[in-house]
Design a protein around this motif. Structure first.
Motif, mmCIF file in Angstrom:
data_model
loop_
_atom_site.group_PDB
_atom_site.id
_atom_site.type_symbol
_atom_site.label_atom_id
_atom_site.label_comp_id
_atom_site.label_asym_id
_atom_site.label_seq_id
_atom_site.Cartn_x
_atom_site.Cartn_y
_atom_site.Cartn_z
ATOM 1 N N MET A 85 0.846 -1.192 0.000
ATOM 2 C CA MET A 85 0.000 0.000 0.000
ATOM 3 C C MET A 85 0.879 1.239 0.000
ATOM 4 N N THR A 86 0.905 1.877 -1.127
ATOM 5 C CA THR A 86 1.816 3.019 -1.290
ATOM 6 C C THR A 86 1.190 4.312 -0.751
ATOM 7 N N THR A 87 2.011 5.052 -0.018
ATOM 8 C CA THR A 87 1.573 6.354 0.487
ATOM 9 C C THR A 87 2.590 7.407 0.045
ATOM 10 N N LEU A 88 2.122 8.400 -0.714
ATOM 11 C CA LEU A 88 3.019 9.454 -1.193
ATOM 12 C C LEU A 88 2.493 10.822 -0.771
ATOM 13 N N LEU A 89 3.426 11.667 -0.320
ATOM 14 C CA LEU A 89 3.107 13.065 -0.052
ATOM 15 C C LEU A 89 3.644 13.869 -1.228
ATOM 16 N N ALA A 90 2.862 14.839 -1.690
ATOM 17 C CA ALA A 90 3.325 15.685 -2.796
ATOM 18 C C ALA A 90 3.111 17.141 -2.444
ATOM 19 N N LEU A 91 4.063 17.991 -2.859
ATOM 20 C CA LEU A 91 3.877 19.418 -2.616
ATOM 21 C C LEU A 91 4.386 20.246 -3.785
ATOM 22 N N ASP A 92 3.747 21.400 -3.965
ATOM 23 C CA ASP A 92 4.099 22.240 -5.106
ATOM 24 C C ASP A 92 3.918 23.720 -4.781
ATOM 25 N N THR A 93 4.965 24.494 -5.081
ATOM 26 C CA THR A 93 4.887 25.955 -4.911
ATOM 27 C C THR A 93 5.534 26.655 -6.107
ATOM 28 N N ALA A 94 5.455 26.035 -7.277
ATOM 29 C CA ALA A 94 6.153 26.565 -8.456
ATOM 30 C C ALA A 94 5.514 27.841 -8.992
ATOM 31 N N THR A 95 4.232 28.022 -8.746
ATOM 32 C CA THR A 95 3.518 29.203 -9.259
ATOM 33 C C THR A 95 2.769 29.842 -8.087
ATOM 34 N N ASP A 96 1.793 30.680 -8.374
ATOM 35 C CA ASP A 96 1.022 31.294 -7.291
ATOM 36 C C ASP A 96 0.216 30.263 -6.510
ATOM 37 N N ASN A 97 0.006 29.090 -7.083
ATOM 38 C CA ASN A 97 -0.645 28.011 -6.338
ATOM 39 C C ASN A 97 0.276 27.490 -5.244
ATOM 40 N N CYS A 98 -0.288 27.312 -4.047
ATOM 41 C CA CYS A 98 0.431 26.598 -2.996
ATOM 42 C C CYS A 98 -0.402 25.344 -2.748
ATOM 43 N N SER A 99 0.188 24.152 -2.912
ATOM 44 C CA SER A 99 -0.652 22.956 -2.859
ATOM 45 C C SER A 99 0.082 21.756 -2.295
ATOM 46 N N TRP A 122 -1.414 10.768 -1.377
ATOM 47 C CA TRP A 122 -1.947 9.577 -2.051
ATOM 48 C C TRP A 122 -1.813 8.413 -1.097
ATOM 49 N N GLN A 123 -2.929 7.768 -0.844
ATOM 50 C CA GLN A 123 -2.862 6.588 0.000
ATOM 51 C C GLN A 123 -3.716 5.511 -0.632
ATOM 52 N N ALA A 124 -3.037 4.570 -1.284
ATOM 53 C CA ALA A 124 -3.706 3.442 -1.925
ATOM 54 C C ALA A 124 -4.930 3.868 -2.733
ATOM 55 N N GLY A 125 -4.716 4.838 -3.610
ATOM 56 C CA GLY A 125 -5.810 5.210 -4.503
ATOM 57 C C GLY A 125 -6.668 6.362 -4.009
ATOM 58 N N GLN A 126 -6.591 6.660 -2.720
ATOM 59 C CA GLN A 126 -7.344 7.784 -2.173
ATOM 60 C C GLN A 126 -6.455 9.039 -2.206
ATOM 61 N N VAL A 127 -7.034 10.158 -2.603
ATOM 62 C CA VAL A 127 -6.257 11.407 -2.655
ATOM 63 C C VAL A 127 -6.876 12.451 -1.730
ATOM 64 N N LEU A 128 -6.041 12.981 -0.844
ATOM 65 C CA LEU A 128 -6.436 14.136 -0.034
ATOM 66 C C LEU A 128 -5.600 15.298 -0.518
ATOM 67 N N SER A 129 -6.192 16.475 -0.638
ATOM 68 C CA SER A 129 -5.373 17.580 -1.143
ATOM 69 C C SER A 129 -5.825 18.921 -0.606
ATOM 70 N N ARG A 130 -4.901 19.868 -0.697
ATOM 71 C CA ARG A 130 -5.154 21.261 -0.357
ATOM 72 C C ARG A 130 -4.533 22.094 -1.471
ATOM 73 N N CYS A 131 -5.212 23.161 -1.849
ATOM 74 C CA CYS A 131 -4.641 24.049 -2.856
ATOM 75 C C CYS A 131 -5.194 25.440 -2.654
ATOM 76 N N GLU A 132 -4.332 26.414 -2.656
ATOM 77 C CA GLU A 132 -4.778 27.792 -2.507
ATOM 78 C C GLU A 132 -3.973 28.674 -3.448
ATOM 79 N N LEU A 133 -4.694 29.565 -4.151
ATOM 80 C CA LEU A 133 -4.007 30.554 -4.983
ATOM 81 C C LEU A 133 -3.538 31.647 -4.029
ATOM 82 N N ALA A 134 -2.242 31.683 -3.734
ATOM 83 C CA ALA A 134 -1.770 32.520 -2.630
ATOM 84 C C ALA A 134 -0.394 33.085 -2.932
ATOM 85 N N PRO A 135 -0.330 34.093 -3.819
ATOM 86 C CA PRO A 135 0.976 34.659 -4.161
ATOM 87 C C PRO A 135 1.732 35.119 -2.911
#
Lengths: 357, 228
Positions: free
Chosen positions: B1-15, B19-32
């Motif tokens: 059962m694979t669990t991956l954390l992902a993060l991104d701040t490459a643009t004005d999006n902060c997110s 991923w946990q065995a097919g389930q995705v939880l996420s947060r995303c905010e347009l926050a320059p």
């Protein structure tokens, strides 16, 4: 989830990691009160920026993000510690280059998050002021500090940790900046203040009568831009002459002018404040001529002089780890990555426990 | 059962995404300019929602670029700090690939995507991706290019390119010659951490395990200083 750091007389003092990325040095160190400095590792980007005639902020930031973890690895190996044996993480939160500071802050806060350790943002200049406390005979409070580097020139009355009054500072260029710019005017192959100081050793400091800005005035502020202009005019005049001995003479004359001003202002500040202990910190504090002049003056006047070791005059991680250890009461679980490009030293206060988030 | 954390701040999006065995939880905010303030609390939030500690993750994926230089360094430095402390491997993912995944995840599910970010200084970051083996794969390497010099690769048979990302909106005139082969898609589409996951999973399944210190930005623009 995050253990609080409570002083426990029986427990060993906390092991503090220090991270410095405010300008063009990437540095990491580990310090524990009582045991002293356990490790320090540093990479200087001086060569990277030399060809551009000054620190390029974007290049500095890019290099910090490449170098920081390898240096952390080195420091942990030097100390023989696993990451989990670090008790707190200190990082330079300002003042400095925003992009460069952000790399250290982001890494430090995230590392604190994953290790479940508290973090503390350190004031870069406070760390410089405290650096002599890493040595065998640390200065007792209160003392006068002369902070002279490429970014700063100031005289500070230090009554205790976080109790600073700035008695004087530069109105324009920093002393170290004047050294760097003069090195560039003289077209030294390695245009650094250290190279200028090396050249000055072979020259006649009396040959060129250069201005000593603000020397005769009561105020404890400094100004070096007029001196720089005088150097430039001299270079333009002499460059037409045959022979090269004038360069060393000008370097020596410039250095003498800076040293005369620094020593005179130190004397005035000590007299005015009634202090007798002097701490000299910052890169220019490594200057041999300045040290010799201060030593002679201290002998006559009965001052006690304190320096960090030469390698801790310039930016380093050891002073950040030390400052973090001294402010351990303020260390708290952190989730916000914040830095301050400008952060007046006089706004600091003695450490106080912060509310936990 | 694979669990991956992902993060991104490459643009004005902060997110952030988990991923946990097919389930995705996420947060995303347009926050320059608020990435430093928001990113780690978002990590805490998705982990708390999943009732997981960071140590329960198998790896940390991050958007390695292209994008805002400072943003890329925040993502890289935070990934380094988290991965070093928790002893986890890292998975760098192209932000243009994440945009292509984001475009494909929409209702019209385009299978050929040209993702453009504004690189300023009259240039764009360009990525051309097509749907293959369950994810968007690059047809050309991500590149920094002047809009007038941008060329679309051959479209897949019977198909055409969808242009997504703000780069298309910033240089409409210079990009006009491409309109025959590129159809306008969402120009407000930015990379998001949840769209890093398909690429990160593919790397993870292929055995990619990079050490924390390898979490480094891929800027694409390397001329950033000039000799005085």
């Amino acid at each position: 989830m995050h253990p609080e750091v409570k002083p426990d007389p029986a427990a060993p003092a906390p092991c503090v990691l220090g991270i410095e990325t405010s300008c063009d040095e990437t540095a990491v160190a580990i310090y524990r009160r009582g045991s002293g400095l356990l490790a320090h590792a540093l990479f200087s980007q001086a060569d990277l920026h030399a060809e551009f005639g000054g620190v390029v902020p974007e290049l500095a930031s890019r290099d910090h993000v490449r170098k920081l973890l390898p240096l952390l690895d080195t420091a942990l190996r030097q100390a023989g510690l696993a990451p989990s044996q670090l008790d707190a993480i200190a990082y330079t939160a300002g003042p400095g280059l925003v992009g460069a500071l952000l790399v250290g802050a982001a890494t430090a806060v995230a590392l604190g998050r994953s290790l479940q350790r508290p973090v503390v943002g350190v004031h870069h200049l406070e760390a410089h002021l405290l650096a002599p406390r890493l040595e065998r005979q640390p200065p007792a409070y209160p003392f006068l500090a002369l902070l002279v580097s490429g970014g700063h020139t100031m005289l500070v009355r230090v009554a205790g940790l976080g109790r600073y009054s700035v008695l004087g500072e530069t109105l324009d260029d920093a002393a170290g900046e004047a050294f760097d710019k003069t090195a560039r005017l003289l077209e030294l192959p390695h245009a650094s203040g250290a190279a200028l100081a090396a050249l000055a050793q072979q020259g006649d400091p009396q040959r060129y009568p250069l201005p000593r800005p603000l020397l005769g005035q009561q105020r404890l502020d400094f100004s070096f831009s007029g001196l720089k202009t005088a150097v430039r005019l001299t270079v333009e005049r002499e460059a037409a002459q045959p022979g090269g001995a004038w360069r060393a003479d000008l370097a020596a004359s410039f250095q003498q002018a800076v040293v005369d001003v620094l020593v005179a202002k130190v004397r005035a500040a000590l007299h005015a404040s009634g202090l007798t202990r002097l701490v000299v910190a910052g890169g220019v504090g490594a200057n041999v001529a300045l040290r010799a002049a201060l030593r002679a003056e201290a002998g006559r006047e009965g001052w006690q002089l304190y320096y960090p070791r030469i390698e801790f005059c310039t930016d380093n991680g050891a002073m950040v780890a030390l400052a973090g250890a001294e402010r351990i009461a303020e260390a708290a679980p952190g989730a916000v990555i914040g830095v301050r490009a400008r952060w007046p030293l006089s706004t600091l206060a003695p450490p106080a426990a912060r509310p936990r988030d | 059962m694979t669990t991956l954390l992902a993060l991104d701040t490459a643009t004005d999006n902060c997110s952030v995404a988990l991923w946990q065995a097919g389930q995705v939880l996420s947060r995303c905010e347009l926050a320059p300019r608020r990435h430093g303030e928001l990113l780690l609390p978002m990590v805490d939030a998705v982990l708390a929602e999943a009732q997981l500690g960071l140590g329960a993750c198998d790896a940390i994926a991050f958007g390695c670029g292209p994008g805002s230089f400072t943003g890329l360094r925040i993502a890289a430095a935070v990934t380094q700090g988290l991965a070093f402390g928790a002893d986890l491997p890292v998975l760098p993912v192209s932000d243009l690939a994440a945009m292509a995944e984001g475009a494909h995840a929409a209702d019209d599910a385009p299978t050929a995507v040209g993702a453009l970010l504004d690189a300023r200084l009259e240039e764009v970051y360009a990525g051309w991706y097509v749907w293959q083996e369950g994810r968007m794969q690059p047809v050309l390497a991500d590149a920094l290019v002047a809009p007038a010099a941008l060329q679309a690769p051959n479209a897949p048979p019977g198909g055409h390119w969808w242009g997504v990302g703000p780069g298309w909106a910033v240089y409409p005139e210079a990009l006009a010659p491409l309109h025959g082969v590129v159809r306008p898609g969402r120009t407000d589409l930015l990379p998001e951490a949840r769209h890093l996951l398909p690429q990160a999973l593919a790397q993870w399944r292929a055995g990619v395990r990079l050490p924390a210190a390898s979490a480094l930005p891929v800027y694409l623009r390397d001329a950033v200083a000039w000799r005085s």
